[in-house]
Design a protein around this motif. Sequence first.
Motif, short mmCIF file in Angstrom:
data_model
loop_
_atom_site.label_atom_id
_atom_site.label_comp_id
_atom_site.label_asym_id
_atom_site.label_seq_id
_atom_site.Cartn_x
_atom_site.Cartn_y
_atom_site.Cartn_z
N VAL A 226 0.84 -1.21 0.00
CA VAL A 226 0.00 0.00 0.00
C VAL A 226 0.87 1.25 0.00
CG1 VAL A 226 -1.60 1.36 1.41
CG2 VAL A 226 -2.02 -1.07 1.06
N ARG B 162 -10.13 3.24 -2.30
CA ARG B 162 -9.28 2.74 -1.21
C ARG B 162 -10.05 1.77 -0.31
NH1 ARG B 162 -6.98 8.50 -0.68
NH2 ARG B 162 -4.84 8.35 -1.48
N GLU C 207 -8.86 -1.93 0.45
CA GLU C 207 -8.66 -2.36 1.84
C GLU C 207 -9.43 -3.64 2.17
OE1 GLU C 207 -6.78 -1.63 4.54
OE2 GLU C 207 -5.63 -0.55 3.05
N ASN D 108 -6.82 -5.84 1.12
CA ASN D 108 -5.52 -5.63 1.77
C ASN D 108 -5.51 -6.00 3.24
OD1 ASN D 108 -2.77 -4.47 1.97
ND2 ASN D 108 -3.81 -2.96 3.26
N SER D 109 -6.52 -5.54 3.99
CA SER D 109 -6.56 -5.88 5.41
C SER D 109 -7.65 -6.90 5.71
CB SER D 109 -6.75 -4.61 6.26
OG SER D 109 -7.94 -3.94 5.89
N CYS E 104 -9.77 -0.05 14.97
CA CYS E 104 -9.95 0.68 13.71
C CYS E 104 -10.85 1.90 13.92
CB CYS E 104 -10.53 -0.25 12.65
SG CYS E 104 -9.44 -1.66 12.31
N GLN F 193 -13.73 1.29 6.19
CA GLN F 193 -12.31 0.93 6.16
C GLN F 193 -11.48 2.11 6.69
OE1 GLN F 193 -10.99 -2.03 5.58
NE2 GLN F 193 -12.86 -3.05 4.94
N VAL G 253 -8.37 2.92 6.85
CA VAL G 253 -7.34 3.53 6.00
C VAL G 253 -7.97 4.47 4.98
CG1 VAL G 253 -5.64 3.05 4.18
CG2 VAL G 253 -5.62 1.71 6.29
N ALA G 254 -9.06 4.04 4.37
CA ALA G 254 -9.74 4.88 3.38
C ALA G 254 -10.30 6.14 4.03
CB ALA G 254 -10.85 4.09 2.70
N GLU H 23 1.00 0.44 7.85
CA GLU H 23 0.62 -0.84 7.26
C GLU H 23 1.13 -2.03 8.07
OE1 GLU H 23 -1.32 -2.09 4.77
OE2 GLU H 23 -2.13 -0.08 4.87
N ASN I 89 -1.72 -2.19 10.18
CA ASN I 89 -3.01 -2.33 9.50
C ASN I 89 -3.21 -3.68 8.83
OD1 ASN I 89 -5.52 -1.25 8.29
ND2 ASN I 89 -4.37 -1.48 6.39
N SER I 90 -2.19 -4.10 8.08
CA SER I 90 -2.33 -5.40 7.41
C SER I 90 -1.46 -6.46 8.07
CB SER I 90 -1.98 -5.28 5.91
OG SER I 90 -0.67 -4.77 5.74
#
Lengths: 215, 215
Positions: A72, A99, A103, A106-107, B11, B70, B72-73, B103, B106-107
């Motif tokens: 990312v 995004r 995600e 990605n997550s 989150c 999400q 991150v978004a 990340e 996050n991931s």
Amino acid sequence: MKLYSYWRSSCSWRVRIALNLKGLSYSYEAVHLVKDGGQQNSDAYRALNPMRTVPTLELEEGGQVRRLSQSVAILEYLEERYPTPALLPADPLLRARIRMLAEMVNSGIQPLQNLSVLQFVKGELQRDDKAFAAHWNVRGLTALEAAVKETAGTYCLGETVSLADIFLVPQLYGARRFAVDLSPYPTLTRIEAACEKLPAFQAAHPDRQPDAAPA
Amino acid sequence: MKLYSYWRSSCSWRVRIALNLKGLSYSYEAVHLVKDGGQQNSDAYRALNPMRTVPTLELEEGGQVRRLSQSVAILEYLEERYPTPALLPADPLLRARIRMLAEMVNSGIQPLQNLSVLQFVKGELQRDDKAFAAHWNVRGLTALEAAVKETAGTYCLGETVSLADIFLVPQLYGARRFAVDLSPYPTLTRIEAACEKLPAFQAAHPDRQPDAAPA
């Protein structure tokens, strides 16, 4: 630029697609995730990337060698540094939408079926690693199909390839490896087929990499 | 803006910190992840967020209600739409560095110890869910400590709070819940202590949320 990559790593694959879409040339440095107990665990690679993950992107800026890891972070960097063609639209809400879709892979899916997790499920927990991987693919792809349907055209968002497509294609390949039935996700597989017509996606496919070892 | 949140969801916590740092007011809508088989699994919430996750940020733009999910978004959206104070530096390589650190949580850690995964490990696999969570916290925090050390000042990157700190603080709280020994991560816990002095972090703490139910 040099990309430390493994042919079948979905996170490496994402970056390969983006580099190709943006017309950036790079050299390929294979890191075999299984051979020798995993070359990512070697002291040499650990010094480059303490998380012991692929990909790592090595580049020179201001006369210095710099290394970026985490797909990312690399993808957002490529988008900022080489904005054309854009992998994110201009509108902030649409960017957030793309995004969000990225995600969800990605997550939401990939971390639960990567190699180190599956090795742990099989080796330490003595449970079926493929069933574990399949479970999280089904759960995530079900949600992704519902979300993508709202904005899909030829690609995840209308008629333009975006980051969301870059995350989608490698994930569907992963799902097939774990024998997930993809028939409940017609929107996702239709978009995948459209992406696979593009040379940038074709050249990034695992089977086309120098370290490929297809069965 | 309205934030669908659960007090102890890391989150959701990330987004609360960012909203506070940027001085944005919002109403709080609790989604209880455990009660009633998980309120995120209700049809009503599923319509808002097919991934059945918190947070969801609801906002009005152009006279329409929009929903982002999400973390991150949402965080990237807030950064683009409300750029001051910045949570990412201006330099593209430093931005990549911050996103890399984010990340790694996050991931790299959080998806492996979220509620649905732990319920699956315990219920379906009949294995120790807390040990599973602890394992991935230790692995990820070890890598994060090594990476953060290279750039740390008072915060993860020098003297300015960034996205990396926003991901770090909730993760350390999670690690403690799984009885992870944090003494091998002195840089991370020092930064956490610095963040906890800031009102934006204090107000975002789980115990300060309307749906908090501390033991």
